[in-house]
Design an enzyme around this catalytic site. Structure first.
Site, mmCIF file in Angstrom:
data_model
loop_
_atom_site.group_PDB
_atom_site.id
_atom_site.type_symbol
_atom_site.label_atom_id
_atom_site.label_comp_id
_atom_site.label_asym_id
_atom_site.label_seq_id
_atom_site.Cartn_x
_atom_site.Cartn_y
_atom_site.Cartn_z
ATOM 1 N N TYR A 1 4.243 8.370 7.494
ATOM 2 C CA TYR A 1 2.885 8.189 6.969
ATOM 3 C C TYR A 1 1.823 8.842 7.857
ATOM 4 O O TYR A 1 0.642 8.865 7.480
ATOM 5 C CB TYR A 1 2.531 6.700 6.810
ATOM 6 N N HIS B 1 14.302 4.389 6.571
ATOM 7 C CA HIS B 1 13.359 4.642 5.468
ATOM 8 C C HIS B 1 14.066 4.802 4.114
ATOM 9 O O HIS B 1 13.569 4.378 3.084
ATOM 10 C CB HIS B 1 12.512 5.874 5.775
HETATM 11 N N1 LIG Z 1 10.050 2.396 1.948
HETATM 12 C C1 LIG Z 1 9.546 3.312 1.162
HETATM 13 O O1 LIG Z 1 10.158 4.332 0.848
HETATM 14 C C2 LIG Z 1 8.168 3.087 0.603
HETATM 15 C C3 LIG Z 1 7.723 3.833 -0.503
HETATM 16 C C4 LIG Z 1 6.458 3.567 -1.003
HETATM 17 C C5 LIG Z 1 5.674 2.601 -0.424
HETATM 18 N N2 LIG Z 1 6.111 1.900 0.667
HETATM 19 C C6 LIG Z 1 5.265 0.858 1.319
HETATM 20 O O2 LIG Z 1 4.856 -0.070 0.324
HETATM 21 C C7 LIG Z 1 3.436 -0.145 0.318
HETATM 22 C C8 LIG Z 1 2.928 -0.495 -1.075
HETATM 23 O O3 LIG Z 1 3.360 0.479 -2.025
HETATM 24 P P1 LIG Z 1 2.415 1.626 -2.610
HETATM 25 O O4 LIG Z 1 1.360 1.963 -1.636
HETATM 26 O O5 LIG Z 1 3.322 2.716 -3.081
HETATM 27 O O6 LIG Z 1 1.803 0.997 -3.929
HETATM 28 P P2 LIG Z 1 1.180 -0.438 -4.293
HETATM 29 O O7 LIG Z 1 0.683 -1.152 -3.101
HETATM 30 O O8 LIG Z 1 2.140 -1.139 -5.158
HETATM 31 O O9 LIG Z 1 -0.043 0.002 -5.217
HETATM 32 C C9 LIG Z 1 -1.224 0.512 -4.694
HETATM 33 C C10 LIG Z 1 -2.228 0.573 -5.837
HETATM 34 O O10 LIG Z 1 -2.553 -0.756 -6.256
HETATM 35 C C11 LIG Z 1 -3.970 -0.903 -6.301
HETATM 36 N N3 LIG Z 1 -4.299 -2.293 -5.955
HETATM 37 C C12 LIG Z 1 -3.906 -2.989 -4.840
HETATM 38 N N4 LIG Z 1 -4.422 -4.226 -4.871
HETATM 39 C C13 LIG Z 1 -5.162 -4.310 -6.011
HETATM 40 C C14 LIG Z 1 -5.916 -5.337 -6.619
HETATM 41 N N5 LIG Z 1 -6.039 -6.553 -6.061
HETATM 42 N N6 LIG Z 1 -6.535 -5.074 -7.821
HETATM 43 C C15 LIG Z 1 -6.418 -3.861 -8.411
HETATM 44 N N7 LIG Z 1 -5.700 -2.853 -7.891
HETATM 45 C C16 LIG Z 1 -5.067 -3.069 -6.693
HETATM 46 C C17 LIG Z 1 -4.499 0.098 -5.302
HETATM 47 O O11 LIG Z 1 -5.793 0.513 -5.667
HETATM 48 P P3 LIG Z 1 -7.071 0.194 -4.745
HETATM 49 O O12 LIG Z 1 -6.847 0.912 -3.447
HETATM 50 O O13 LIG Z 1 -8.199 0.700 -5.540
HETATM 51 O O14 LIG Z 1 -7.115 -1.289 -4.539
HETATM 52 C C18 LIG Z 1 -3.513 1.253 -5.470
HETATM 53 O O15 LIG Z 1 -3.882 2.058 -6.577
HETATM 54 C C19 LIG Z 1 3.004 1.244 0.834
HETATM 55 O O16 LIG Z 1 1.661 1.296 1.223
HETATM 56 C C20 LIG Z 1 3.983 1.430 1.946
HETATM 57 O O17 LIG Z 1 3.572 0.684 3.085
HETATM 58 C C21 LIG Z 1 7.354 2.124 1.160
#
Ligand SMILES: NC(=O)c1ccc[n+]([C@@H]2O[C@H](COP(=O)([O-])OP(=O)(O)OC[C@H]3O[C@@H](n4cnc5c(N)ncnc54)[C@H](OP(=O)(O)O)[C@@H]3O)[C@@H](O)[C@H]2O)c1
Length: 304
Positions: free
Chosen positions: A48, A121
């Site tokens: 990241y 990862h």
């Molecule tokens: N291990 C892996 O391979 C892997 C892959 C992907 C992700 N991850 C980890 O998992 C974490 C979460 O996954 P992600 O970032 O892919 O997606 P996510 O957290 O599921 O979704 C993020 C989205 O949700 C919105 N959101 C969050 N809270 C909200 C709320 N209360 N109301 C409305 N919208 C909301 C955000 O918009 P706003 O910013 O406008 O709130 C953004 O568009 C990552 O940040 C990372 O740390 C790991």
């Protein structure tokens, strides 16, 4: 805050902040606000490119290292000449970086002498070597717990080839559109905490998925309680013993995502959300990493 006790006795906050693609220039403000709201777990990864910014943000906000739980992940890209290409294996040429060196880079970037939770990862071709090196640092006490991400049962079974340590956690895509019931049960039977990633968005679209946040049933559950659809889905996951790390840089959303413990969903409502399952991966499909298994584990035919 709700805590999960991991299979090695460590306590881990059940709710954390995902940090993938959080704007580095606002990290100090976001981390400071999250901490004030009660967040104690931050999920990052070498990939990241924000570990150093997070360390700086913690320092600027006067947050003591022992008061927070940091999860990071070994970079796959760092170990390959170009970067790791999931599908195009002919491009995956290993460079001379050792796995241990790559792990230690996160300690330097995060400016810490211990990591709470270090994950693989994804099941890279050398995932057994990665597990072996993580396990050594775990046994030396430099990492408090080790786990995996986007691992399927045969990947988890194969870890026994190099160590008896059972991962404490498996981070993978979980959402109403991909409920992952079988993988969750498999993990929980082995005392591995499932952690949800990419529930609301994924790398193909940074907008929260409309099929979830605009779903009529979820909206009605939210309106009844004066909550938002995202809060309902977060509580649906917590109620299943899943750890959550939703990402947001919006202060209102930050506050919402941690204020969910008072939501009580009925059995019928939980089943309604379960029934949205399409079994389709919207981030990346971990089945493409089955080819990275040692031969004797490759005959896994998927969940019955
Ligand atoms: N291990 C892996 O391979 C892997 C892959 C992907 C992700 N991850 C980890 O998992 C974490 C979460 O996954 P992600 O970032 O892919 O997606 P996510 O957290 O599921 O979704 C993020 C989205 O949700 C919105 N959101 C969050 N809270 C909200 C709320 N209360 N109301 C409305 N919208 C909301 C955000 O918009 P706003 O910013 O406008 O709130 C953004 O568009 C990552 O940040 C990372 O740390 C790991």
């Amino acid at each position: 805050m709700k805590y999960y006790t991991l299979n090695n006795g460590i306590e881990m906050p059940a709710i954390g902040l995902g940090t993938f693609l959080l704007p580095n220039e606002r990290m100090s403000e976001i981390i400071g606000e999250a901490y004030r709201l009660g967040y104690r777990k931050f999920d990052t990864a070498y990939k990241y490119s924000n570990e150093r910014t997070i360390a700086k943000a913690l320092k600027e906000n006067g947050i003591k290292r022992e008061n927070i739980f940091i999860t990071t992940k070994i970079s796959g890209d760092d170990l390959y000449l170009w970067r790791y290409f999931c599908r195009k294996s002919f491009l995956n040429i290993r460079n001379f970086t050792s796995v241990k060196k790559s792990i230690l880079k996160s300690f330097r970037e995060l400016q810490t002498d211990y990591i709470d939770l270090f994950l693989i990862h994804m099941a890279f071709p050398n995932f057994l070597k990665q597990w072996e090196e993580l396990d050594k640092l775990y046994k030396e006490g430099r990492i408090r717990a080790i786990g995996v991400s986007s691992f399927l049962p045969p990947h988890i079974e194969a870890l026994k080839e190099v160590s008896d340590t059972v991962p404490v956690l498996n981070q993978f895509e979980i959402s109403p559109l991909n409920t992952q019931k079988k993988l969750i049960t498999y993990c929980q039977n082995k005392e591995i905490v499932p952690e949800a990633m990419s529930t609301f968005a994924h790398w193909r679209s940074w907008e929260p998925r409309k099929e979830i946040v605009e779903n009529e049933n979820i909206i009605s559950m939210a309106e009844k309680r004066g909550k938002s659809p995202v809060q309902i889905v977060c509580k649906w996951m917590l109620d299943q013993g899943i750890s959550i790390i939703p990402k947001t840089d919006n202060p209102k959303h930050l506050a919402e995502n941690i204020n969910i413990l008072d939501i009580e969903l009925t059995q019928e409502e939980k089943l309604q959300i379960d029934s949205m399952d399409l079994g389709k991966f919207l981030n990346y499909n971990p089945y493409i990493t089955l080819k990275n298994l040692p031969k004797k584990y490759r005959d896994w035919k998927g969940f019955e």
